[in-house]
Design a protein around this motif. Structure first.
Motif, PDB file in Angstrom:
ATOM      1  N   VAL A 118      90.428 -10.679 -84.135  1.00 27.90           N
ATOM      2  CA  VAL A 118      91.098  -9.662 -83.303  1.00 27.90           C
ATOM      3  C   VAL A 118      92.573 -10.017 -83.211  1.00 27.90           C
ATOM      4  N   ASP A 119      93.398  -9.041 -82.890  1.00 24.33           N
ATOM      5  CA  ASP A 119      94.826  -9.306 -82.813  1.00 24.33           C
ATOM      6  C   ASP A 119      95.288  -9.739 -81.428  1.00 24.33           C
ATOM      7  N   TYR A 120      94.386  -9.702 -80.429  1.00 21.84           N
ATOM      8  CA  TYR A 120      94.794 -10.040 -79.066  1.00 21.84           C
ATOM      9  C   TYR A 120      94.418 -11.464 -78.656  1.00 21.84           C
ATOM     10  N   ALA A 121      93.716 -12.196 -79.495  1.00 19.22           N
ATOM     11  CA  ALA A 121      93.330 -13.576 -79.166  1.00 19.22           C
ATOM     12  C   ALA A 121      94.379 -14.548 -79.679  1.00 19.22           C
ATOM     13  N   GLN A 122      94.565 -15.639 -78.971  1.00 19.36           N
ATOM     14  CA  GLN A 122      95.604 -16.607 -79.319  1.00 19.36           C
ATOM     15  C   GLN A 122      95.414 -17.154 -80.722  1.00 19.36           C
ATOM     16  N   ARG A 123      94.178 -17.456 -81.099  1.00 22.26           N
ATOM     17  CA  ARG A 123      93.895 -17.995 -82.433  1.00 22.26           C
ATOM     18  C   ARG A 123      93.466 -16.915 -83.420  1.00 22.26           C
ATOM     19  N   GLY A 124      93.468 -15.669 -82.965  1.00 23.26           N
ATOM     20  CA  GLY A 124      93.071 -14.584 -83.854  1.00 23.26           C
ATOM     21  C   GLY A 124      91.580 -14.399 -83.974  1.00 23.26           C
ATOM     22  N   LEU A 125      90.814 -15.191 -83.227  1.00 24.27           N
ATOM     23  CA  LEU A 125      89.357 -15.101 -83.248  1.00 24.27           C
ATOM     24  C   LEU A 125      88.829 -15.119 -81.824  1.00 24.27           C
TER      25      LEU A 125
ATOM     26  N   CYS B 231      92.560 -14.568 -69.156  1.00 23.92           N
ATOM     27  CA  CYS B 231      93.518 -14.752 -70.233  1.00 23.92           C
ATOM     28  C   CYS B 231      93.703 -13.435 -70.979  1.00 23.92           C
ATOM     29  N   ARG B 232      94.616 -13.440 -71.931  1.00 24.26           N
ATOM     30  CA  ARG B 232      94.909 -12.195 -72.643  1.00 24.26           C
ATOM     31  C   ARG B 232      93.759 -11.767 -73.545  1.00 24.26           C
ATOM     32  N   THR B 233      92.941 -12.713 -74.001  1.00 20.01           N
ATOM     33  CA  THR B 233      91.774 -12.338 -74.792  1.00 20.01           C
ATOM     34  C   THR B 233      90.812 -11.506 -73.956  1.00 20.01           C
ATOM     35  N   PHE B 234      90.590 -11.928 -72.721  1.00 19.92           N
ATOM     36  CA  PHE B 234      89.730 -11.197 -71.789  1.00 19.92           C
ATOM     37  C   PHE B 234      90.280  -9.794 -71.565  1.00 19.92           C
ATOM     38  N   ALA B 235      91.593  -9.706 -71.352  1.00 15.85           N
ATOM     39  CA  ALA B 235      92.227  -8.401 -71.124  1.00 15.85           C
ATOM     40  C   ALA B 235      92.128  -7.523 -72.366  1.00 15.85           C
ATOM     41  N   GLY B 236      92.380  -8.113 -73.530  1.00 13.13           N
ATOM     42  CA  GLY B 236      92.324  -7.332 -74.758  1.00 13.13           C
ATOM     43  C   GLY B 236      90.935  -6.827 -75.065  1.00 13.13           C
ATOM     44  N   PHE B 237      89.936  -7.658 -74.792  1.00 16.05           N
ATOM     45  CA  PHE B 237      88.560  -7.266 -75.066  1.00 16.05           C
ATOM     46  C   PHE B 237      88.126  -6.094 -74.193  1.00 16.05           C
ATOM     47  N   LEU B 238      88.485  -6.141 -72.905  1.00 13.43           N
ATOM     48  CA  LEU B 238      88.095  -5.061 -72.004  1.00 13.43           C
ATOM     49  C   LEU B 238      88.951  -3.814 -72.174  1.00 13.43           C
TER      50      LEU B 238
ATOM     51  N   GLN C 276      91.641  -3.035 -70.550  1.00 15.58           N
ATOM     52  CA  GLN C 276      92.093  -2.542 -69.254  1.00 15.58           C
ATOM     53  C   GLN C 276      93.538  -2.946 -69.018  1.00 15.58           C
ATOM     54  N   ARG C 277      94.400  -1.972 -68.766  1.00 19.50           N
ATOM     55  CA  ARG C 277      95.806  -2.234 -68.518  1.00 19.50           C
ATOM     56  C   ARG C 277      95.974  -3.060 -67.230  1.00 19.50           C
ATOM     57  N   GLY C 278      96.799  -4.094 -67.304  1.00 14.80           N
ATOM     58  CA  GLY C 278      97.020  -4.939 -66.136  1.00 14.80           C
ATOM     59  C   GLY C 278      95.803  -5.727 -65.699  1.00 14.80           C
ATOM     60  N   TRP C 279      94.909  -6.022 -66.642  1.00 17.52           N
ATOM     61  CA  TRP C 279      93.634  -6.620 -66.271  1.00 17.52           C
ATOM     62  C   TRP C 279      93.768  -8.013 -65.657  1.00 17.52           C
ATOM     63  N   VAL C 280      94.636  -8.863 -66.232  1.00 18.71           N
ATOM     64  CA  VAL C 280      94.764 -10.226 -65.708  1.00 18.71           C
ATOM     65  C   VAL C 280      95.166 -10.194 -64.238  1.00 18.71           C
ATOM     66  N   LYS C 281      96.140  -9.371 -63.900  1.00 17.04           N
ATOM     67  CA  LYS C 281      96.576  -9.256 -62.503  1.00 17.04           C
ATOM     68  C   LYS C 281      95.462  -8.697 -61.627  1.00 17.04           C
ATOM     69  N   ARG C 282      94.768  -7.714 -62.126  1.00 15.43           N
ATOM     70  CA  ARG C 282      93.720  -7.084 -61.329  1.00 15.43           C
ATOM     71  C   ARG C 282      92.555  -8.036 -61.081  1.00 15.43           C
ATOM     72  N   PHE C 283      92.156  -8.754 -62.113  1.00 13.82           N
ATOM     73  CA  PHE C 283      91.068  -9.726 -61.980  1.00 13.82           C
ATOM     74  C   PHE C 283      91.471 -10.834 -61.016  1.00 13.82           C
ATOM     75  N   THR C 284      92.723 -11.258 -61.096  1.00  9.49           N
ATOM     76  CA  THR C 284      93.220 -12.309 -60.210  1.00  9.49           C
ATOM     77  C   THR C 284      93.201 -11.854 -58.760  1.00  9.49           C
ATOM     78  N   GLN C 285      93.655 -10.642 -58.502  1.00  5.80           N
ATOM     79  CA  GLN C 285      93.695 -10.127 -57.129  1.00  5.80           C
ATOM     80  C   GLN C 285      92.292  -9.949 -56.548  1.00  5.80           C
ATOM     81  N   ALA C 286      91.343  -9.580 -57.374  1.00  2.00           N
ATOM     82  CA  ALA C 286      89.973  -9.368 -56.888  1.00  2.00           C
ATOM     83  C   ALA C 286      89.299 -10.683 -56.518  1.00  2.00           C
ATOM     84  N   ALA C 287      89.673 -11.775 -57.192  1.00  2.00           N
ATOM     85  CA  ALA C 287      89.141 -13.115 -56.885  1.00  2.00           C
ATOM     86  C   ALA C 287      87.620 -13.153 -56.925  1.00  2.00           C
ATOM     87  N   ARG C 288      87.070 -12.617 -58.009  1.00  2.00           N
ATOM     88  CA  ARG C 288      85.633 -12.708 -58.287  1.00  2.00           C
ATOM     89  C   ARG C 288      85.506 -13.335 -59.680  1.00  2.00           C
ATOM     90  N   PRO C 289      85.785 -14.655 -59.788  1.00  2.00           N
ATOM     91  CA  PRO C 289      86.009 -15.236 -61.111  1.00  2.00           C
ATOM     92  C   PRO C 289      84.768 -15.670 -61.874  1.00  2.00           C
TER      93      PRO C 289
END
Length: 237
Positions: free
Chosen positions: A31-38, A143-150, A152-165
């Motif tokens: 994938v193009d959104y993962a740090q290592r491409g995988l 991380c950005r891989t999580f955001a890219g997979f889902l 969802q725009r602004g996902w990292v911030k949204r997941f952080t604010q929800a605090a359900r990790p």
């Protein structure tokens, strides 16, 4: 004479904590959104049982679940992130927030649980799951891989604010786990450092960082180093 009030039906018994689904990824995907491409974030339910064992240090060992693969060994996997769990209750909450269906494993979790609040689990808490013994080690950091997979725009911030990790686990005793296995909390530490507190300390409430050290040896070395580095805390020799 007035009729007697109708009997109040008894409240349903609380559900026993259980592994709703055991999830793995059998291969990495480019994938193009993962740090290592995988990535291998797209975990899918399997029946099991599968062996669970300590995988080794991060960077050298991958997942603790038999047959599960990890795309980025430098940032995921290893002994203190051998297994990742997420609660079905939290997935359901996110379904309502996002307006999409979320299947078990969609957040990259190995164990989708029901009936146990992972955010309130304490660091160092031990769970008997199947024949394996797991220990809570900390929260998942988005991380950005999580955001890219889902997608969802602004996902990292949204997941952080929800605090359900969700929670990471190390494997204290190897064993086998299958979907449907009951979860029994066999040890709960005396300190009050929870997965949720650790998540907030690391991401949104740095004033909590010194308090994480009250977890003592239950706090993984990586988190301990972060506290000492970011909090500039000096311990007595």
């Amino acid at each position: 004479m007035p009729a007697p009030p109708a009997p109040v039906p008894p409240s349903p018994a609380p559900l026993s904590p259980v592994v709703l689904s055991l999830n793995i990824a059998r291969k990495t995907v480019p994938v193009d959104y993962a740090q290592r491409g995988l990535t291998a974030i797209d975990k899918r339910p399997v029946g099991g049982p599968l062996k669970v064992s300590p995988p080794g240090p991060k960077g050298e060992g991958g997942s603790g679940i038999q047959g599960d693969v990890i795309g980025d060994w430098n940032n995921h996997g290893g002994d203190y992130q051998a297994v990742y769990g997420y609660a079905r209750e939290d997935l359901d909450w996110w379904q309502g927030e996002l307006g999409v269906d979320l299947h078990e494993g969609q957040f990259g979790e190995n164990l989708t649980t029901r009936g146990v609040d992972q955010t309130q689990a304490r660091i160092g808490e031990r769970w008997r799951v199947g024949t394996a013994l797991l220990q809570v080690t900390g929260p998942r950091i988005p991380c950005r891989t999580f955001a890219g997979f889902l997608g969802q725009r602004g996902w990292v911030k949204r997941f952080t604010q929800a605090a359900r990790p969700g929670a990471y686990f190390k494997v204290v005793e190897a064993g086998v786990i299958a979907g449907g296995d009951e979860i029994t909390v066999v040890h709960r530490p005396d300190h009050d450092v929870t997965v949720g507190m650790c998540f907030r300390a690391l991401l949104t409430e740095p004033d909590l960082l010194p308090h994480l050290l009250t977890a003592g040896d239950d706090l993984p070395p990586e988190e301990r180093d972060t506290v000492l580095r970011r909090g500039a805390i000096q311990l007595d020799a």
